[in-house]
Design a protein around this motif. Structure first.
Motif, short mmCIF file in Angstrom:
data_model
loop_
_atom_site.label_atom_id
_atom_site.label_comp_id
_atom_site.label_asym_id
_atom_site.label_seq_id
_atom_site.Cartn_x
_atom_site.Cartn_y
_atom_site.Cartn_z
N ASN A 50 0.85 -1.05 -0.09
CA ASN A 50 0.34 0.11 -0.03
C ASN A 50 1.08 1.80 -0.36
O ASN A 50 0.08 2.01 0.22
N GLY A 51 2.43 1.46 -0.07
CA GLY A 51 2.95 2.62 -0.30
C GLY A 51 3.52 3.26 0.59
O GLY A 51 3.59 4.56 0.61
N THR A 52 3.59 2.52 1.64
CA THR A 52 3.19 2.83 3.28
C THR A 52 4.92 3.10 3.65
O THR A 52 5.76 2.89 4.52
N ARG A 53 6.29 1.88 2.77
CA ARG A 53 7.26 1.98 2.94
C ARG A 53 7.82 3.19 3.16
O ARG A 53 7.93 4.55 2.20
N ALA A 54 8.58 3.54 3.50
CA ALA A 54 8.97 5.68 4.26
C ALA A 54 10.53 5.39 3.88
O ALA A 54 10.90 6.22 3.30
N THR A 55 11.36 4.28 3.31
CA THR A 55 12.26 4.53 2.27
C THR A 55 12.56 3.54 1.87
O THR A 55 11.76 3.08 1.37
N ASP A 56 13.71 4.37 0.95
CA ASP A 56 13.65 2.84 -0.42
C ASP A 56 14.71 2.36 -0.53
O ASP A 56 15.55 1.56 -1.05
N LEU A 57 15.80 1.86 1.15
CA LEU A 57 17.15 1.51 1.45
C LEU A 57 16.43 -0.61 1.52
O LEU A 57 15.24 -0.32 1.71
N GLY A 87 3.57 -3.96 18.27
CA GLY A 87 2.95 -3.35 16.72
C GLY A 87 3.26 -2.48 16.07
O GLY A 87 4.37 -1.49 17.23
N PRO A 88 3.04 -2.04 15.44
CA PRO A 88 4.01 -0.23 14.76
C PRO A 88 2.81 0.93 15.16
O PRO A 88 2.60 1.83 14.31
N SER A 89 2.72 1.10 16.36
CA SER A 89 2.33 2.16 17.34
C SER A 89 2.56 2.77 18.45
O SER A 89 2.88 1.09 18.91
N ARG A 90 2.26 3.24 18.93
CA ARG A 90 2.93 3.93 20.31
C ARG A 90 1.51 2.95 21.22
O ARG A 90 1.43 3.13 22.98
N GLU A 91 0.37 2.67 20.93
CA GLU A 91 -0.31 2.56 20.94
C GLU A 91 -0.35 0.77 21.50
O GLU A 91 -1.09 0.51 22.35
N ASN A 124 6.76 5.16 10.21
CA ASN A 124 7.86 5.72 10.65
C ASN A 124 8.05 4.62 11.75
O ASN A 124 8.78 5.14 12.54
N TRP A 125 7.46 3.65 11.33
CA TRP A 125 7.99 2.40 12.27
C TRP A 125 8.68 1.35 11.39
O TRP A 125 8.59 0.91 10.33
N ARG A 126 9.67 0.77 12.30
CA ARG A 126 10.25 -0.53 11.63
C ARG A 126 10.16 -1.77 12.95
O ARG A 126 10.41 -1.35 13.55
N GLN A 127 10.23 -3.05 12.18
CA GLN A 127 10.02 -4.07 12.63
C GLN A 127 11.97 -4.55 12.64
O GLN A 127 11.87 -4.77 11.41
N ILE A 128 11.94 -4.89 13.68
CA ILE A 128 13.65 -5.28 13.50
C ILE A 128 12.83 -6.68 14.15
O ILE A 128 12.49 -7.47 14.93
N ARG A 129 14.57 -7.68 13.75
CA ARG A 129 14.87 -8.51 14.36
C ARG A 129 16.42 -8.37 15.46
O ARG A 129 17.37 -7.85 14.71
N ASP A 130 16.33 -9.23 16.66
CA ASP A 130 17.31 -9.05 17.11
C ASP A 130 18.45 -10.73 17.02
O ASP A 130 17.27 -11.06 16.11
N TRP A 131 19.46 -10.58 17.77
CA TRP A 131 19.87 -11.70 17.28
C TRP A 131 19.73 -12.91 18.24
O TRP A 131 20.36 -13.98 17.29
N GLY A 140 10.06 -7.11 16.21
CA GLY A 140 9.53 -6.58 16.85
C GLY A 140 9.50 -5.40 16.39
O GLY A 140 10.58 -5.04 15.56
N TRP A 141 8.46 -3.89 16.60
CA TRP A 141 8.90 -2.60 16.03
C TRP A 141 9.07 -2.14 17.20
O TRP A 141 8.80 -1.45 18.38
N VAL A 142 9.56 -0.41 16.89
CA VAL A 142 10.47 0.32 17.29
C VAL A 142 10.39 1.65 16.67
O VAL A 142 10.37 1.43 14.72
N PHE A 143 10.41 2.60 16.81
CA PHE A 143 10.67 3.99 16.47
C PHE A 143 11.42 3.98 15.37
O PHE A 143 13.04 3.98 15.98
N HIS A 144 11.62 4.91 14.20
CA HIS A 144 12.84 4.89 13.14
C HIS A 144 13.60 5.96 13.93
O HIS A 144 14.95 5.07 13.76
#
Length: 179
Positions: free
Chosen positions: A33-40, A58-62, A84-91, A96-100
């Motif tokens: 739906n075009g919500t990707r914030a970057t082209d990285l 999830g991708p919000s402060r709520e 403005n949210w990034r889903q991350i994976r740790d080692w 989970g989701w983190v604010f950019h």
């Protein structure tokens, strides 16, 4: 009777539609739906910018906080973007989701976090027969300055040298990074 049947059928169709939407993974929404914030590129490694980073379900402060990182500089892998949210994976593979703004493009790595006690030789040059200048323990957090040919130049407070790229979480196998 016919109107009750039609209403029930309409309700079931709407319910199936809503359940179907709920089953669509976040990745499909983020890409479709075009919500990707970057082209990285995805996935990609980054590091934590702050000593306190809340990871949400999830991708919000709520959304509820799943856990909190308490050390800046730790490497994480961005696997999805949603506004403005990034889903991350740790080692450990936890996601989970983190604010950019809590993430940095600075490249860091953890040395063999999957091992308990094996030391990793730090070499003077990017060759397996180069002199060993130090031996680093698992979970040492290091900065990466460059990677090429299966070796990464890393440094910390009391060391600078080359590590076998496969001994690091924070860089992909055979990834090339320039200083």
């Amino acid at each position: 009777m016919a109107s009750t049947y039609a209403a029930t059928r309409l309700f079931l169709c709407l319910l199936a539609f809503v359940v179907g939407l709920a089953a669509v993974p976040a990745s499909a929404w983020a890409q479709g739906n075009g919500t990707r914030a970057t082209d990285l590129p995805l996935p990609r490694f980054v590091s934590l910018k702050s000593d306190r980073v809340n990871v949400r379900i999830g991708p919000s402060r709520e959304h509820k906080i799943a856990w909190t990182f308490v050390q800046s500089g730790l490497p994480v892998e961005i696997i999805q973007e949603f506004e403005n949210w990034r889903q991350i994976r740790d080692w450990e593979g936890k996601t989970g989701w983190v604010f950019h703004s809590l993430l940095s493009g600075r490249r860091t790595a953890l040395i063999t976090p999957w091992e308990k006690s094996n030391l990793t030789p730090l070499r003077a040059r990017s060759r397996s027969d180069a002199n060993i200048v130090a031996e680093l323990e698992p979970f040492v957090l290091t900065s990466i300055t460059e990677c090429a040919g299966g070796w990464c130049r890393v440094n910390g407070d009391n060391y600078d040298g080359w590590l076998d790229q496969t001994r690091l979480f924070g860089v992909y196998p055979d990834e090339t990074l320039e200083d």
